[in-house]
Design a protein around this motif. Structure first.
Motif, short mmCIF file in Angstrom:
data_model
loop_
_atom_site.label_atom_id
_atom_site.label_comp_id
_atom_site.label_asym_id
_atom_site.label_seq_id
_atom_site.Cartn_x
_atom_site.Cartn_y
_atom_site.Cartn_z
N ILE A 166 0.86 -1.18 0.00
CA ILE A 166 0.00 0.00 0.00
C ILE A 166 0.90 1.23 0.00
CG2 ILE A 166 -1.75 1.31 1.26
CD1 ILE A 166 -2.66 -1.35 2.50
N THR A 167 0.62 2.18 -0.87
CA THR A 167 1.46 3.36 -1.00
C THR A 167 1.13 4.38 0.08
OG1 THR A 167 1.62 3.09 -3.39
CG2 THR A 167 2.16 5.27 -2.49
N PRO A 168 2.12 4.77 0.89
CA PRO A 168 1.90 5.84 1.85
C PRO A 168 2.43 7.17 1.34
CG PRO A 168 3.90 4.69 2.42
CD PRO A 168 3.41 4.10 1.11
N VAL A 169 1.84 8.25 1.80
CA VAL A 169 2.42 9.58 1.64
C VAL A 169 2.45 10.19 3.03
CG1 VAL A 169 2.15 11.89 0.69
CG2 VAL A 169 1.61 9.91 -0.72
N VAL A 170 3.65 10.52 3.50
CA VAL A 170 3.82 11.05 4.84
C VAL A 170 3.98 12.56 4.76
CG1 VAL A 170 5.20 10.94 6.96
CG2 VAL A 170 4.97 8.90 5.51
N LEU A 171 3.13 13.27 5.48
CA LEU A 171 3.19 14.73 5.52
C LEU A 171 3.76 15.16 6.87
CD1 LEU A 171 -0.29 15.58 3.94
CD2 LEU A 171 1.94 15.40 2.80
N GLU A 172 4.93 15.77 6.85
CA GLU A 172 5.63 16.18 8.07
C GLU A 172 5.71 17.70 8.12
OE1 GLU A 172 7.52 17.13 11.24
OE2 GLU A 172 6.97 15.03 10.96
N ALA A 173 5.22 18.28 9.21
CA ALA A 173 5.20 19.74 9.33
C ALA A 173 6.60 20.33 9.46
CB ALA A 173 4.35 20.14 10.53
N GLY A 174 7.54 19.57 10.00
CA GLY A 174 8.89 20.09 10.20
C GLY A 174 9.79 19.85 9.02
N PRO A 175 11.03 20.34 9.10
CA PRO A 175 11.98 20.21 7.98
C PRO A 175 12.72 18.89 7.97
CG PRO A 175 12.95 21.55 9.70
CD PRO A 175 11.55 21.23 10.15
N HIS A 176 12.57 18.07 9.01
CA HIS A 176 13.28 16.80 9.12
C HIS A 176 12.34 15.75 9.70
CE1 HIS A 176 16.97 19.11 8.55
NE2 HIS A 176 16.60 19.88 9.58
N ALA A 177 12.74 14.50 9.59
CA ALA A 177 12.01 13.44 10.28
C ALA A 177 12.20 13.60 11.78
CB ALA A 177 12.53 12.07 9.84
N GLY A 178 11.17 13.26 12.53
CA GLY A 178 11.26 13.35 13.98
C GLY A 178 11.46 14.76 14.48
N ALA A 179 10.75 15.72 13.90
CA ALA A 179 10.96 17.12 14.29
C ALA A 179 10.66 17.34 15.77
CB ALA A 179 10.09 18.04 13.43
N ALA A 180 9.61 16.70 16.28
CA ALA A 180 9.29 16.86 17.70
C ALA A 180 10.34 16.18 18.57
CB ALA A 180 7.90 16.29 18.00
N VAL A 181 10.79 15.01 18.16
CA VAL A 181 11.83 14.29 18.93
C VAL A 181 13.09 15.14 19.03
CG1 VAL A 181 13.31 12.25 18.96
CG2 VAL A 181 10.91 12.03 18.30
N ARG A 182 13.41 15.85 17.98
CA ARG A 182 14.61 16.68 17.97
C ARG A 182 14.53 17.83 18.97
NH1 ARG A 182 17.85 15.39 13.59
NH2 ARG A 182 16.84 14.01 12.07
N GLU A 183 13.32 18.18 19.39
CA GLU A 183 13.18 19.24 20.37
C GLU A 183 13.56 18.77 21.77
OE1 GLU A 183 9.84 21.81 20.27
OE2 GLU A 183 9.54 21.58 18.12
N TRP A 184 13.69 17.48 21.96
CA TRP A 184 14.24 16.96 23.22
C TRP A 184 15.43 16.04 22.91
CZ3 TRP A 184 13.21 11.63 23.55
CH2 TRP A 184 12.11 11.16 22.81
N ALA A 185 16.28 16.52 22.02
CA ALA A 185 17.41 15.72 21.52
C ALA A 185 18.38 15.35 22.63
CB ALA A 185 18.15 16.49 20.43
N HIS A 186 18.46 16.15 23.69
CA HIS A 186 19.41 15.91 24.77
C HIS A 186 18.93 14.88 25.78
CE1 HIS A 186 16.53 19.01 25.65
NE2 HIS A 186 16.72 18.84 26.95
#
Length: 454
Positions: free
Chosen positions: A31-51
């Motif tokens: 099945i073909t997915p199309v992923v729409l991400e609001a941020g400029p990278h994958a895991g944009a929210a995760v990157r906000e707690w990168a530490h």
């Protein structure tokens, strides 16, 4: 659903752990997915707690279908018994997975609305046979729309923290005091952030793991050469009881227990004062620009320089307003799922794996998954999110037997997708996973190698 509709892609909202896992499972089912991400990278929210270091090991953070997709690229799975930071998770797993998906992931694509083609939420006629239409906007403001056979919303709750007000609404004056408020645990390793709190009085509103972490960090700052006179006022809506600081040394999850003990030590050591039974009603400003918190009972607390609001998260449902969702009136989680995750009854270890049956809505073929599926409940399990999307992909592929089957066995104490506080890296090796409401706890003492802000 017509044959033409079934040829359309499935739109996945969010390129975080659950969204990318959904895409991997869909591809595994042709099945073909199309992923729409609001941020400029994958895991944009995760990157906000990168530490932040997670409670979960690498072996519990990689989805099986995603690993299958990554294997031919030469990707090497990190050692299963080690604990990544949020930055590690994003850089070493989420971004490589998104890169494999290639053009099926669209960045800077913020979804603004989802509906049925030619049908607002009022219209019944032929509703289930119409494809979904998904509107999204790029960072440059250009608008687009995309037709889909199904929609999987894995956008999470990180972007919508709850306010300070005891009523669930922003307290009076809360917005006006925005420059002195943060809704994340500050990263005190950042020199600018550290200077903001060093030697200051800070109010911490909240009673969960994030509040524990903020207390522990401010206590550490107060003990340092550059942080003398740093002091916290810890504001709880309830009183302090034997369970306020968690299970301590008796906690089945040592890292979680250590977090509560660190918060208790901050209070016992005089680095924080606890104010109980206080529901914030208003933010008042003093003549010198400090903040006075006013309670619903009229109490006025001593002025503070900064306020850290850690009262949980909630789902953003605004762009789903034209869909017919079945949501629990308290948790804002799918109606059938809500009783299984009610935080008054459940913790990480007592939430059972679930799938398409519990995640379905009156609107056919739309699903909230991952943290968003839990609404306001703080008990989300990372591996449970992977099981959710596995079941949904099987259902969309017509494999109802697999959709109904449970293919996940959780450890007795559960495995969460949140983060933990560890005094020493070695302490992490003794835990079996951790429970949390959001990835907002940091490391006390020695900091992990990765850095970032919350």
């Amino acid at each position: 659903m017509s044959e033409t509709t079934t040829e359309l892609p499935v739109v996945v909202i969010g390129a975080g752990p659950a969204g990318l896992a959904a895409a991997a499972h869909l591809l595994d089912r042709d099945i073909t997915p199309v992923v729409l991400e609001a941020g400029p990278h994958a895991g944009a929210a995760v990157r906000e707690w990168a530490h932040v270091r997670l409670f979960s090991r690498w072996g519990e953070l990689v989805d099986p279908a995603a690993e299958k997709l990554l294997a031919p690229t030469g990707w090497v799975k990190p050692a299963e018994d080690t604990y990544p930071s949020g930055g590690d998770w994003a850089d070493r797993y989420l971004q490589p997975l998104a890169d494999v998906l290639g053009e099926q992931v669209r960045y800077d694509a913020r979804v603004t609305g989802v509906s049925r083609t030619g049908r607002d939420r009022i219209v019944d006629a032929d509703r289930d046979t119409q494809p979904f239409v998904v509107h999204y906007e790029n960072a440059d403001g250009n608008e687009h729309r995309l037709l889909a056979r199904a929609v999987i919303d894995a956008s999470g709750t990180w972007s919508t923290p709850s306010p300070a007000g005891g009523s669930g609404l922003a307290a009076l004056g809360e917005r006006a005091a925005a420059d002195r408020i943060t809704y994340r645990v500050p990263d005190l390793r950042d020199s600018a952030v550290r200077a903001r709190y060093a030697g200051k009085r800070t109010a911490i509103i909240g009673s969960g793991a994030s509040a524990f972490t903020a207390l522990a960090h401010l206590a550490d700052l107060a003990k340092s050469d550059d942080g003398q006179a740093t002091h916290a006022t810890w504001i709880l809506r309830r009183g302090i009881s034997g369970s306020t600081f968690g299970g301590g040394e008796a906690d089945q999850l040592p890292a979680r227990g250590a977090l509560g003990l660190a918060a208790k030590a901050a209070v016992d050591g005089g680095y924080a004062d606890a104010v109980t039974g206080f529901r914030t009603d208003a933010f008042a400003e003093t003549d010198d620009g400090r903040v006075v918190l006013v309670g619903e009972d009229g109490r006025r607390l001593e002025p503070v320089d900064e306020v850290i609001v850690l009262t949980g998260f909630r789902p953003d449902l605004s762009f789903l307003d034209e869909l017919r969702l079945g949501l629990d009136e308290r948790l804002q989680a799918p109606t059938a799922l809500a009783p299984l995750i009610d935080p008054n009854q459940h913790s990480c270890g007592t939430v059972y794996p679930h799938g398409v049956g519990e995640l379905s809505h009156p609107e056919k073929d739309v699903y909230l998954v991952g943290m968003k599926s839990y609404g306001r409940a703080p008990t989300f399990l990372a591996m449970t999110g992977y099981e959710q999307v596995r079941s949904i992909a099987a259902h969309l592929a017509g494999d109802q037997e697999a959709a109904a089957r449970v293919e996940l066995t959780l450890p007795e104490t559960g495995v969460c997708g949140g983060s933990g506080l560890f005094d020493e890296p070695a302490a992490a090796e003794e835990t079996g996973g951790g429970c949390c409401g959001a990835p907002a706890t940091l490391t006390v003492g020695a900091a992990p190698a990765s850095s970032g802000g919350c």
